[in-house]
Enzyme design. Structure first.
Site, PDB file in Angstrom:
ATOM      1  N   GLN A 102       0.842  -1.199   0.000  1.00 17.77           N
ATOM      2  CA  GLN A 102       0.000   0.000   0.000  1.00 17.77           C
ATOM      3  C   GLN A 102       0.877   1.249   0.000  1.00 17.77           C
ATOM      4  OE1 GLN A 102      -2.424   1.693   3.320  1.00 17.77           O
ATOM      5  NE2 GLN A 102      -4.165   1.021   2.089  1.00 17.77           N
ATOM      6  N   TYR A 187      -6.066  11.061   3.955  1.00 13.88           N
ATOM      7  CA  TYR A 187      -4.674  11.273   3.570  1.00 13.88           C
ATOM      8  C   TYR A 187      -4.595  12.076   2.261  1.00 13.88           C
ATOM      9  CZ  TYR A 187      -3.923   8.056   7.391  1.00 13.88           C
ATOM     10  OH  TYR A 187      -3.935   7.479   8.639  1.00 13.88           O
ATOM     11  N   ARG A 234      -7.514   2.398  -2.943  1.00  8.33           N
ATOM     12  CA  ARG A 234      -8.390   2.382  -1.765  1.00  8.33           C
ATOM     13  C   ARG A 234      -9.074   3.737  -1.612  1.00  8.33           C
ATOM     14  NH1 ARG A 234      -7.829   0.895   4.702  1.00  8.33           N
ATOM     15  NH2 ARG A 234      -9.271  -0.858   4.529  1.00  8.33           N
ATOM     16  N   GLY A 323      -9.459  -6.768   9.139  1.00 11.42           N
ATOM     17  CA  GLY A 323      -8.293  -6.140   9.738  1.00 11.42           C
ATOM     18  C   GLY A 323      -7.959  -6.697  11.098  1.00 11.42           C
ATOM     19  N   ARG A 324      -8.580  -6.144  12.136  1.00 12.55           N
ATOM     20  CA  ARG A 324      -8.229  -6.505  13.507  1.00 12.55           C
ATOM     21  C   ARG A 324      -8.247  -8.011  13.783  1.00 12.55           C
ATOM     22  NH1 ARG A 324     -11.184  -1.715  13.952  1.00 12.55           N
ATOM     23  NH2 ARG A 324     -10.040   0.032  14.879  1.00 12.55           N
TER      24      ARG A 324
END
Length: 365
Positions: A102, A187, A234, A323-324
């Site tokens: 990424q 971002y 993304r 994810g987690r």
């Protein structure tokens, strides 16, 4: 209820055959070697343990020193970093896995301590309502308020696009199967997309066409370097934190999706809100995105097997990212498929530290 099976079937992502439709979502863990933000053997172990995912998307990785916003996050701009990432990709491939890097530029989501001139950069000189994780001189990491940015000039923008292109080349040299351009979560690229963070009056601001111009320039440069079939993007259409609540973002993102489809990129990856009372993505948006974009669609955001499978069954997505759960469950796909219990992760060990809370979680016995 539909028997959940297709999540565990193979999927062709461009030239790559993925073993299943489970994606390990990108997660910042801040374990790179200092100084130099260099990927290391510990990171190789961590990712190799999780190689049973159909696809791993690496933690966000800065394309340049200017792109950094958090302590100990890895880069991909130096020879040492490329060599460090080669350890990671070799380890993942040895386990039969697939991994994309990424690519990340945080823009205004940064702190003065990371920059020689004490200023992050952004589309416009607007400070974000946000915090970043910074390790102080005492060696302790803390969340601190971001610093005020300066606006990028048009020549600065062209230089950043070139940084993305070089980062994509470095990713290929490091052995990655492809790259994902991080254009969400407040971002730099996301900052260009939204009127709340982009108040420019030149070719990169104002109209939707202008606000997606930077994203398309980056995607074109990356695809030209490594191939559109190895390029993903993304996006975070419904995430509004960090001062990103733009009233025009949804039509802007749909217009961007059409343009990215024309470039032939491999996939779009939707970052969805993952807190308890987070808004759900409206179904009409999912249907419109499917009409506008012919490549693969990945979703991420606190999905369960049942929720992910329902979207697969509806034909609205192709892969589901988690994810987690991957933090404490390196064998997450097997646990999910077999109904084995999931381990809980230690939240105090998410950022920085050693192998504790990182690569020391065991597979299910």
């Amino acid at each position: 209820m539909t028997t959940p099976t297709s999540l565990f079937t193979a999927f062709n992502l461009g030239p790559l055959e993925l073993a299943n439709r489970i994606v390990m979502a990108p997660m910042t863990r801040s374990r790179s070697t200092q100084p130099g933000d260099v990927p290391n053997a510990g990171m190789a172990t961590y990712y190799a343990q999780r190689a049973s995912a159909g696809l791993i998307v690496s933690e966000a990785t800065q394309i340049s020193p200017q792109g950094k916003g958090y302590s100990f996050t890895p880069g991909v701009y130096s020879a040492e970093q490329v060599a460090g990432w080669r350890q990671v990709t070799d380890a993942v491939h040895a386990q039969g896995g697939r991994i994309f890097l990424q690519l990340w530029h945080v823009g205004r989501m940064s702190h003065a301590s990371f920059h020689a001139d004490s200023q992050p950069v952004a589309p416009s000189a607007l400070r974000a309502d946000a915090q970043v994780w910074v390790v102080g001189d005492d060696g302790v990491g803390r969340m601190v308020e971001v610093s005020a940015p300066r606006a990028l000039s048009e020549s600065d923008i062209l230089a950043v696009v070139e940084d993305y292109r070089i980062a994509a080349r470095h990713a290929r040299e490091a052995g990655f199967d492809g790259v994902e351009i991080h254009a969400g979560n407040g971002y730099l690229i996301d900052q260009f997309l939204r009127t709340t963070s982009n108040t420019r009056d030149d070719a990169y601001g104002g109209s939707r066409e202008n606000r997606i111009r930077f994203l398309l320039a980056v995607a074109s440069a990356v695809a030209g370097e490594i191939g559109a079939h190895r390029t993903g993007v993304r996006l975070a259409p419904y995430i509004t934190a960090r001062g990103m609540d733009c009233p025009d973002v949804i039509p802007t993102i749909l217009q961007a999706a059409k343009a990215l489809d024309a470039l032939g990129i491999a996939y779009l990856h939707l970052a969805e809100a993952d807190w308890d009372d987070a808004p759900q993505i409206p179904e009409p948006f999912r249907h419109q995105l499917r009409r506008d974009f012919s490549g693969a669609i990945i979703v991420a955001g606190r999905y369960t097997l049942e929720r992910g499978q329902a979207l697969l069954d509806a034909g609205l997505v192709d892969l589901v990212a988690f994810g987690r759960p991957f933090v404490a469950n390196p064998d997450f796909p097997a646990r999910l498929k077999n109904g084995w219990p999931m381990a809980d992760f230690d939240g105090s060990q998410l950022f920085g530290g050693t192998e504790l809370g990182y690569s020391n979680y065991p597979a299910y016995q």
